[in-house]
Write an enzyme that holds these catalytic residues in place. Sequence first.
Site, PDB file in Angstrom:
ATOM      1  N   LYS A  10       0.834  -1.208   0.000  1.00 45.86           N
ATOM      2  CA  LYS A  10       0.000   0.000   0.000  1.00 45.86           C
ATOM      3  C   LYS A  10       0.874   1.266   0.000  1.00 45.86           C
ATOM      4  O   LYS A  10       2.093   1.188   0.249  1.00 45.86           O
ATOM      5  CB  LYS A  10      -0.920  -0.057   1.219  1.00 45.86           C
ATOM      6  CG  LYS A  10      -1.949  -1.211   1.157  1.00 45.86           C
ATOM      7  CD  LYS A  10      -2.735  -1.260   2.461  1.00 45.86           C
ATOM      8  CE  LYS A  10      -3.831  -2.294   2.434  1.00 45.86           C
ATOM      9  NZ  LYS A  10      -4.568  -2.336   3.734  1.00 45.86           N
ATOM     10  N   TYR A  50     -12.328  -2.513  -2.758  1.00 47.25           N
ATOM     11  CA  TYR A  50     -12.856  -2.530  -1.387  1.00 47.25           C
ATOM     12  C   TYR A  50     -14.378  -2.457  -1.317  1.00 47.25           C
ATOM     13  O   TYR A  50     -14.912  -2.005  -0.317  1.00 47.25           O
ATOM     14  CB  TYR A  50     -12.206  -1.410  -0.576  1.00 47.25           C
ATOM     15  CG  TYR A  50     -10.763  -1.725  -0.190  1.00 47.25           C
ATOM     16  CD1 TYR A  50     -10.461  -2.837   0.601  1.00 47.25           C
ATOM     17  CD2 TYR A  50      -9.703  -0.925  -0.608  1.00 47.25           C
ATOM     18  CE1 TYR A  50      -9.152  -3.141   0.959  1.00 47.25           C
ATOM     19  CE2 TYR A  50      -8.390  -1.223  -0.250  1.00 47.25           C
ATOM     20  CZ  TYR A  50      -8.121  -2.332   0.542  1.00 47.25           C
ATOM     21  OH  TYR A  50      -6.829  -2.629   0.911  1.00 47.25           O
ATOM     22  N   ASN A 113      -1.592  -0.222   7.414  1.00 52.21           N
ATOM     23  CA  ASN A 113      -1.008  -1.538   7.704  1.00 52.21           C
ATOM     24  C   ASN A 113      -0.230  -2.105   6.509  1.00 52.21           C
ATOM     25  O   ASN A 113       0.002  -3.289   6.421  1.00 52.21           O
ATOM     26  CB  ASN A 113      -2.073  -2.492   8.237  1.00 52.21           C
ATOM     27  CG  ASN A 113      -3.221  -2.669   7.260  1.00 52.21           C
ATOM     28  OD1 ASN A 113      -3.127  -2.241   6.110  1.00 52.21           O
ATOM     29  ND2 ASN A 113      -4.282  -3.312   7.690  1.00 52.21           N
ATOM     30  N   HIS A 116      -1.761  -5.465   1.432  1.00 50.24           N
ATOM     31  CA  HIS A 116      -3.036  -6.148   1.183  1.00 50.24           C
ATOM     32  C   HIS A 116      -2.741  -7.518   0.597  1.00 50.24           C
ATOM     33  O   HIS A 116      -1.813  -7.676  -0.199  1.00 50.24           O
ATOM     34  CB  HIS A 116      -3.888  -5.360   0.167  1.00 50.24           C
ATOM     35  CG  HIS A 116      -5.039  -6.189  -0.326  1.00 50.24           C
ATOM     36  ND1 HIS A 116      -6.202  -6.309   0.395  1.00 50.24           N
ATOM     37  CD2 HIS A 116      -5.178  -6.994  -1.411  1.00 50.24           C
ATOM     38  CE1 HIS A 116      -7.011  -7.154  -0.246  1.00 50.24           C
ATOM     39  NE2 HIS A 116      -6.410  -7.578  -1.353  1.00 50.24           N
ATOM     40  N   GLU A 127      -9.675  -9.703  -7.599  1.00 46.85           N
ATOM     41  CA  GLU A 127      -8.723  -8.614  -7.384  1.00 46.85           C
ATOM     42  C   GLU A 127      -7.633  -8.594  -8.468  1.00 46.85           C
ATOM     43  O   GLU A 127      -7.233  -7.529  -8.918  1.00 46.85           O
ATOM     44  CB  GLU A 127      -8.102  -8.746  -5.987  1.00 46.85           C
ATOM     45  CG  GLU A 127      -9.123  -8.450  -4.892  1.00 46.85           C
ATOM     46  CD  GLU A 127      -8.677  -8.879  -3.494  1.00 46.85           C
ATOM     47  OE1 GLU A 127      -7.532  -9.343  -3.328  1.00 46.85           O
ATOM     48  OE2 GLU A 127      -9.502  -8.746  -2.555  1.00 46.85           O
TER      49      GLU A 127
HETATM   50  N1  UDP Z   1      -9.277  -0.924   7.820  1.00 45.36           N
HETATM   51  C1  UDP Z   1      -9.338   0.236   8.564  1.00 45.36           C
HETATM   52  N2  UDP Z   1      -9.981   0.209   9.768  1.00 45.36           N
HETATM   53  C2  UDP Z   1     -10.567  -0.920  10.256  1.00 45.36           C
HETATM   54  C3  UDP Z   1     -10.516  -2.096   9.494  1.00 45.36           C
HETATM   55  C4  UDP Z   1      -9.855  -2.073   8.283  1.00 45.36           C
HETATM   56  O1  UDP Z   1      -8.804   1.266   8.149  1.00 45.36           O
HETATM   57  O2  UDP Z   1     -11.139  -0.887  11.360  1.00 45.36           O
HETATM   58  C5  UDP Z   1      -8.597  -0.889   6.513  1.00 45.36           C
HETATM   59  C6  UDP Z   1      -7.203  -1.513   6.588  1.00 45.36           C
HETATM   60  O3  UDP Z   1      -6.362  -0.807   5.667  1.00 45.36           O
HETATM   61  C7  UDP Z   1      -7.462  -2.927   6.113  1.00 45.36           C
HETATM   62  C8  UDP Z   1      -8.510  -2.686   5.027  1.00 45.36           C
HETATM   63  O4  UDP Z   1      -9.333  -1.653   5.568  1.00 45.36           O
HETATM   64  O5  UDP Z   1      -6.293  -3.550   5.641  1.00 45.36           O
HETATM   65  C9  UDP Z   1      -9.364  -3.881   4.681  1.00 45.36           C
HETATM   66  O6  UDP Z   1      -9.914  -4.416   5.858  1.00 45.36           O
HETATM   67  P1  UDP Z   1      -9.981  -5.981   6.091  1.00 45.36           P
HETATM   68  O7  UDP Z   1     -10.787  -6.219   7.313  1.00 45.36           O
HETATM   69  O8  UDP Z   1     -10.409  -6.653   4.820  1.00 45.36           O
HETATM   70  O9  UDP Z   1      -8.465  -6.341   6.455  1.00 45.36           O
HETATM   71  P2  UDP Z   1      -7.324  -7.100   5.651  1.00 45.36           P
HETATM   72  O10 UDP Z   1      -7.979  -8.135   4.783  1.00 45.36           O
HETATM   73  O11 UDP Z   1      -6.560  -6.057   4.861  1.00 45.36           O
HETATM   74  O12 UDP Z   1      -6.464  -7.703   6.725  1.00 45.36           O
HETATM   75 MG    MG Z   2      -9.605  -8.012   3.479  1.00 48.12          MG
END
Ligand code: UDP
Ligand code: MG
Length: 152
Positions: A10, A50, A113, A116, A127
């Site tokens: 990211k 997303y 974080n 992805h 994706e």
């Molecule tokens: N995210 C966020 N706040 C939250 C949860 C998720 O900003 O409370 C963002 C974060 O960048 C995350 C992305 O949304 O990686 C997608 O969320 P997901 O739960 O799918 O997590 P991932 O699959 O990336 O671990």
């Molecule tokens: Mg996810």
Amino acid sequence: MSERTFIAIKPDGVKRNLVGRIITKFEDKGYKIIGLKLLIPTMEHAEKHYFEHKGKPFYPRLIKYITSGPIVAMVLEGDNVIAESRRLMGATKPEEAEAGTIRFEYAIAKEYNIIHGSDSPESAEREIAIYFKEEELCSDWTTMLESIMSDG
Ligand code: UDP
Ligand code: MG
């Protein structure tokens, strides 16, 4: 079974100069890189990527974040690569990420974080198609691991 996954470093990962270190972790595990490019996601990329989070409180900031600079988009191929690369990435919230994972080492907040990774075969296929044309993928080559394994 060999499968494909979509991984993206990211914008915060790119801006913090972590690209090489993150790609190294996947190469070290023996995965085959079959797609790789740097791009700034458009709103269309971001909204498609997303869509499952649309309407959640964090969604607007997530879209702003992912379109805020270049990402390194990658397609990796390998046995069990979807689940294993999720494990290598670590939990969404860095404070819950296991020691040794990419997010444990580098992520600074759940919103930032740095990486992805697809969470299922269906999301991987979806994706990959958002970010890559089939002809941009280059899977017609053999990794060292594949050569060793095919020697039987
Ligand atoms: N995210 C966020 N706040 C939250 C949860 C998720 O900003 O409370 C963002 C974060 O960048 C995350 C992305 O949304 O990686 C997608 O969320 P997901 O739960 O799918 O997590 P991932 O699959 O990336 O671990
Ligand atoms: Mg996810």
